[in-house]
Design a protein around this motif. Sequence first.
Motif, PDB file in Angstrom:
ATOM      1  N   ALA A 129     -23.875  11.539 -13.815  1.00 24.37           N
ATOM      2  CA  ALA A 129     -23.449  12.869 -14.266  1.00 24.37           C
ATOM      3  C   ALA A 129     -24.593  13.869 -14.170  1.00 24.37           C
ATOM      4  O   ALA A 129     -24.408  15.005 -13.704  1.00 24.37           O
ATOM      5  CB  ALA A 129     -22.943  12.781 -15.707  1.00 24.37           C
ATOM      6  N   ALA A 130     -25.795  13.448 -14.590  1.00 23.26           N
ATOM      7  CA  ALA A 130     -26.932  14.373 -14.541  1.00 23.26           C
ATOM      8  C   ALA A 130     -27.263  14.758 -13.099  1.00 23.26           C
ATOM      9  O   ALA A 130     -27.571  15.926 -12.805  1.00 23.26           O
ATOM     10  CB  ALA A 130     -28.146  13.744 -15.220  1.00 23.26           C
ATOM     11  N   VAL A 131     -27.169  13.790 -12.186  1.00 20.53           N
ATOM     12  CA  VAL A 131     -27.389  14.095 -10.763  1.00 20.53           C
ATOM     13  C   VAL A 131     -26.321  15.094 -10.277  1.00 20.53           C
ATOM     14  O   VAL A 131     -26.634  16.079  -9.588  1.00 20.53           O
ATOM     15  CB  VAL A 131     -27.344  12.811  -9.905  1.00 20.53           C
ATOM     16  CG1 VAL A 131     -27.290  13.149  -8.415  1.00 20.53           C
ATOM     17  CG2 VAL A 131     -28.563  11.933 -10.195  1.00 20.53           C
ATOM     18  N   ALA A 132     -25.072  14.849 -10.665  1.00 21.97           N
ATOM     19  CA  ALA A 132     -23.971  15.732 -10.226  1.00 21.97           C
ATOM     20  C   ALA A 132     -24.184  17.161 -10.728  1.00 21.97           C
ATOM     21  O   ALA A 132     -24.031  18.125  -9.969  1.00 21.97           O
ATOM     22  CB  ALA A 132     -22.639  15.184 -10.736  1.00 21.97           C
ATOM     23  N   PHE A 133     -24.561  17.286 -11.984  1.00 22.13           N
ATOM     24  CA  PHE A 133     -24.755  18.636 -12.546  1.00 22.13           C
ATOM     25  C   PHE A 133     -25.927  19.348 -11.878  1.00 22.13           C
ATOM     26  O   PHE A 133     -25.877  20.556 -11.640  1.00 22.13           O
ATOM     27  CB  PHE A 133     -24.985  18.559 -14.056  1.00 22.13           C
ATOM     28  CG  PHE A 133     -23.788  18.054 -14.823  1.00 22.13           C
ATOM     29  CD1 PHE A 133     -22.486  18.310 -14.390  1.00 22.13           C
ATOM     30  CD2 PHE A 133     -23.948  17.316 -15.986  1.00 22.13           C
ATOM     31  CE1 PHE A 133     -21.387  17.843 -15.092  1.00 22.13           C
ATOM     32  CE2 PHE A 133     -22.856  16.849 -16.695  1.00 22.13           C
ATOM     33  CZ  PHE A 133     -21.564  17.114 -16.246  1.00 22.13           C
ATOM     34  N   ALA A 134     -26.987  18.603 -11.579  1.00 23.52           N
ATOM     35  CA  ALA A 134     -28.154  19.217 -10.927  1.00 23.52           C
ATOM     36  C   ALA A 134     -27.795  19.698  -9.521  1.00 23.52           C
ATOM     37  O   ALA A 134     -28.144  20.815  -9.115  1.00 23.52           O
ATOM     38  CB  ALA A 134     -29.311  18.226 -10.877  1.00 23.52           C
ATOM     39  N   LEU A 135     -27.077  18.860  -8.778  1.00 21.80           N
ATOM     40  CA  LEU A 135     -26.686  19.251  -7.413  1.00 21.80           C
ATOM     41  C   LEU A 135     -25.705  20.428  -7.457  1.00 21.80           C
ATOM     42  O   LEU A 135     -25.770  21.347  -6.626  1.00 21.80           O
ATOM     43  CB  LEU A 135     -26.053  18.062  -6.686  1.00 21.80           C
ATOM     44  CG  LEU A 135     -27.020  16.970  -6.223  1.00 21.80           C
ATOM     45  CD1 LEU A 135     -26.255  15.738  -5.751  1.00 21.80           C
ATOM     46  CD2 LEU A 135     -27.929  17.477  -5.102  1.00 21.80           C
ATOM     47  N   ARG A 136     -24.794  20.403  -8.430  1.00 22.17           N
ATOM     48  CA  ARG A 136     -23.829  21.515  -8.571  1.00 22.17           C
ATOM     49  C   ARG A 136     -24.568  22.815  -8.839  1.00 22.17           C
ATOM     50  O   ARG A 136     -24.276  23.853  -8.245  1.00 22.17           O
ATOM     51  CB  ARG A 136     -22.867  21.197  -9.725  1.00 22.17           C
ATOM     52  CG  ARG A 136     -21.671  22.132  -9.827  1.00 22.17           C
ATOM     53  CD  ARG A 136     -20.689  21.604 -10.860  1.00 22.17           C
ATOM     54  NE  ARG A 136     -20.153  20.292 -10.471  1.00 22.17           N
ATOM     55  CZ  ARG A 136     -19.543  19.452 -11.305  1.00 22.17           C
ATOM     56  NH1 ARG A 136     -19.381  19.763 -12.585  1.00 22.17           N
ATOM     57  NH2 ARG A 136     -19.074  18.300 -10.870  1.00 22.17           N
TER      58      ARG A 136
END
Lengths: 240, 376
Positions: free
Chosen positions: A61-68
Motif C-alpha cells: 500500500a505504501a508503495v502504491a500511494f508513493a507511486l500514485r
Amino acid sequence: MTGSVVAGIGWITSQGPGGGREARKFSMAPGPIPPVTREDVFPEPNLRFGRLPQYSRVGLAAVAFALRDAGMEHWETKRSAGIVASTRAGCLATDIEYYNTVLPEGGGLPSPNLFSSTLPTCFLGEAAIQFGLTGPTLIVNDPAEDALGGVRMALESLSWGECGTMLAGHIDLPAEPAIPGIRPPYTGGLFMVLESARDAAASGYGTLDLSGGGAVRRDGVEIADLNELVRACLAFPRPS
Amino acid sequence: MNEVLITATASITGLGPDLDTTWRRLLAGETAVRPIRRFDAGRYPARNASWIEGLESRGNRSLLYPLLERLLDGIGPLPPGCRLVTATTKGCIDTFERVRKGLPGVVDDIPVSGPLTWLASRLGLSDPGVNISSACASSTMAVARAAAMIESGSADAVFVVCMDLVSEFVFSGFSSLQALDPAGCRPFDRYRNGLSLGEGGAALLMTSAESARGEGIRGIGSVVGWGAANDATHVTAPARDGCGLIQAVRRAMAKASIGPDDISAINAHGTGTVYNDSMEVTAFEAVFGSRRIPLNSLKGAIGHTLGAAGGIEVAVGLRSLADRTLPPTAGFGEPMERCGFPVSSLPQPIGGRYLLSTNSGFGGINVALILKGNPE
C-alpha cells in the motif's frame, strides 16, 4: 554526490493511510497498524491483495500511494525502477502467523500461502509485479535508530547509476504481544519515489543527497531521522 | 573507478568446516544431503538436508553463533575502517522457534540486528554493519553491494558474511510448497524434482586493489561485474522466459566491459526445481546463444543454503578459477530436456579467466556476478 529528487511520498501508519502533499500529518510513532483493505489501496478488484498478510499489505500500500503521488502508478511497459526498504523486525508478524500453522497445536498444516510471505522482501516482489518494476529489490536490516538505511542505500544506487528511479522507505510492524521485548522504534510503512536529479522534470519535495560522512541531507541540510525527513518534504512549497 | 579484489575467503558447509575440505569433497562428487537429525522430519515427505555436524547451542543461544565462530576461525585482523555487510534470509530462526514453543531463548537475537551486532563486536569493527535480505540472492546482492561501495570509493574494504541455518520453519514451508525432492536435489537433471535445503556460511574480505597492492597482497581474484533485476512476474515462481536473469547477466557483463564470448564457466543457482533450472537454461541460451559453456550447481552437494548460497558460491568460484576446474554437479545423472550446456557429475576444465555466478529468489529477484581469476 549528485542529488536525487523526491517525486512522491506514501505511507500507512498507526493513523492510517496517507500520501502526498495534502496529507500534512505524518508520524511513524510506535503503535498498532489498523487493518489495510483492498478498498483502501486499489479502486478495482485485486486478485492478490486479499491473500496477503498485514506486513505485505502495509508495504504494498505504501508503495502504491508513493507511486500514485508521483504520477507513476499506471504503466504499460515494465520500468527499470528498484525498491529498497529498511526494517528492524522485518516480516516477524508474518513469521508468527505462519509458524502457528506449523505447530501441532495450530493444526500442524503449514500454510504455503503464508510461507511465501515469510521473507521481508516478498512484498517488494508483489510491488514489482503490480507496478512493473524491474530494478534491484532488497531489504536492509540496519541497527541505526534513524530508519534512514533504505533511503541511504537508494541514494547510493541512484548515484552509481544502477537505476534512474528508486523507491526507498522503511517498514515495521509491532511484534508484541506475541514476542515481548521486540519494539521497533517506527511502525508502519513509508516509501518515497526518488529520481536522479538529471532525470527529474520537477523539483518535487526537494532534493536529497548524502554527505561525505553518509548522513542524509535534504536540500543541503542534514536530516536526523525518517520522521524529520518526511515532515520537511511535506512542508516544501509546491512548485509553481 | 576502483578495482575490487577479494583477498580472503572462508566457508563452512555440510561438506566441511573449511573451504579446503568443501572443495576436496566437491571435486570427489560427494553430497552432504542426508537424513535430518535437528528436528523430527517424520511428518514431511522429504526428510533430507545438508547440515553441519556438531553445532551445539550454548546458553539457549542460536546455532548461528557456533556456525559463525567456526566460519571466522582463522580470519585475521580486518583492515582499519573495514565495513561490515551481512546476508541472511532468516538469521536466528531457531531462537524464534524456541520462543514460540515457550522454551527459553534470547529474544534480542530474533531481529537480524542481533547477529549483526554480535558480528561487529566479535570482529572488533566500529561499523555496526547492515544486513541485506534479498531472498535466495541475499549474499549475491551483498557481494554486489560491497563491490559497488569499493568501486565508488565509499568504502576501502568490506567484510561480507553470509549465513543461514536449516530449520523446521523453512523446511516445513518448502515442503508445503511441494518444492523438496525426497530423493535429494538433482540440478539440471531430466528427473529433477525439487530442492534440498542446506545450511552454511561464507566470509569474503573485499578490498580496493590499490589498498591491497599497498599492503603487498595479490588477492585471490576480482569481482569485475555485477547486476540485479526483478522479473516482476511471480512471487514464488521464476519467469519462464528468464527475463530478469537475462537482464541481470547483461548488466553484469556491461559493468565488466566484457561480452558473452569472455565467460568461461557458469556456476548457476541450479536448485533442482523443474521451473528454476528450465528458466536458467532459457536465460543462458538467450545470452550465450550456441556457445556451450561448462555449467554447474553446488546445491546437490551442499543443499540450498539460502542467504549463504551466493557467498559460498563466490568462494568456490574463485577456487574454480584458480584451479581451472569446475566442480561436479552432485545428483546430476541424465541431462534435462533442451539444455545444451555441459553439466557433469565429474569435474570440468575451465579455459579462461571469467566465471559467471548467479542466484534467483522469491519475489522475482535475480543477481549475477562476474568473477575474474588472477593470471598465472
